[in-house]
Design a protein around this motif. Sequence first.
Motif, PDB file in Angstrom:
ATOM      1  N   MET A 239       0.822  -1.207   0.000  1.00  0.00           N
ATOM      2  CA  MET A 239       0.000   0.000   0.000  1.00  0.00           C
ATOM      3  C   MET A 239       0.858   1.260   0.000  1.00  0.00           C
ATOM      4  O   MET A 239       0.502   2.258  -0.601  1.00  0.00           O
ATOM      5  CB  MET A 239      -0.932   0.011   1.222  1.00  0.00           C
ATOM      6  CG  MET A 239      -1.721  -1.285   1.418  1.00  0.00           C
ATOM      7  SD  MET A 239      -2.672  -1.805  -0.005  1.00  0.00           S
ATOM      8  CE  MET A 239      -3.960  -0.610   0.056  1.00  0.00           C
ATOM      9  N   ASP A 240       1.986   1.210   0.704  1.00  0.00           N
ATOM     10  CA  ASP A 240       2.874   2.364   0.811  1.00  0.00           C
ATOM     11  C   ASP A 240       4.275   1.845   1.113  1.00  0.00           C
ATOM     12  O   ASP A 240       4.429   0.819   1.787  1.00  0.00           O
ATOM     13  CB  ASP A 240       2.397   3.305   1.925  1.00  0.00           C
ATOM     14  CG  ASP A 240       3.106   4.659   1.903  1.00  0.00           C
ATOM     15  OD1 ASP A 240       3.597   5.060   0.829  1.00  0.00           O
ATOM     16  OD2 ASP A 240       3.178   5.307   2.966  1.00  0.00           O
ATOM     17  N   SER A 241       5.268   2.553   0.625  1.00  0.00           N
ATOM     18  CA  SER A 241       6.647   2.153   0.905  1.00  0.00           C
ATOM     19  C   SER A 241       7.528   3.386   0.994  1.00  0.00           C
ATOM     20  O   SER A 241       7.252   4.410   0.373  1.00  0.00           O
ATOM     21  CB  SER A 241       7.170   1.194  -0.168  1.00  0.00           C
ATOM     22  OG  SER A 241       7.192   1.830  -1.423  1.00  0.00           O
ATOM     23  N   ASP A 242       8.572   3.284   1.791  1.00  0.00           N
ATOM     24  CA  ASP A 242       9.562   4.341   1.936  1.00  0.00           C
ATOM     25  C   ASP A 242      10.925   3.686   1.767  1.00  0.00           C
ATOM     26  O   ASP A 242      11.432   3.039   2.690  1.00  0.00           O
ATOM     27  CB  ASP A 242       9.428   5.012   3.308  1.00  0.00           C
ATOM     28  CG  ASP A 242      10.357   6.209   3.468  1.00  0.00           C
ATOM     29  OD1 ASP A 242      11.435   6.234   2.829  1.00  0.00           O
ATOM     30  OD2 ASP A 242      10.006   7.118   4.249  1.00  0.00           O
ATOM     31  N   ASP A 243      11.505   3.860   0.578  1.00  0.00           N
ATOM     32  CA  ASP A 243      12.779   3.212   0.253  1.00  0.00           C
ATOM     33  C   ASP A 243      13.953   3.816   1.011  1.00  0.00           C
ATOM     34  O   ASP A 243      15.012   3.200   1.085  1.00  0.00           O
ATOM     35  CB  ASP A 243      13.047   3.304  -1.248  1.00  0.00           C
ATOM     36  CG  ASP A 243      12.010   2.569  -2.079  1.00  0.00           C
ATOM     37  OD1 ASP A 243      11.216   1.806  -1.499  1.00  0.00           O
ATOM     38  OD2 ASP A 243      11.988   2.761  -3.306  1.00  0.00           O
TER      39      ASP A 243
END
Length: 163
Positions: free
Chosen positions: A84-88
């Motif tokens: 749904m959401d990601s922060d690399d």
Amino acid sequence: MKIVIAIIVIAVLIVVATLFKNHAPLFDPPGLKKRLAVYLTTNTARTSDDHPFPELRTPVFNVGPDELYIAVKDAATGLGWSIMDSDDVKWRLDMAAKSHFLLFVDDVKVEIEPQACKEGETKTALHIHSHSRIGKADFAANADHVQQLVRAVNKRLELGFLH
């Protein structure tokens, strides 16, 4: 009276079947009573360093955070979960997973934390929190999500399945 007994028997069978389907290790430490109390009254599972359930202790991998992050994303996709959401940059993921039985959607959040490097060996912790959107009991579904993800990540790291 027979109808009431039949309903109770059916309810118990459904609970047992759900626990079985969710791979609940009912007889592992800390024991059946404690595990049933958790599985039948809570709708969340979270890894921690000192968790009373051994399978929910924070897993630590001998890889860097970037490699673990990629393995987690690949593992989640392989499990059929939606990212749904990601922060690399901060190595965080918010995902949705369906439970095996009844197909409820549960939210799974992952945070990856680099550990101290010693003797040239990098270690990275994988923090996982799985929470049901519906209901007050999850019948071990969220603990199963945690275990599924850890197994899938282990497999990818062992076999080199990174992208």
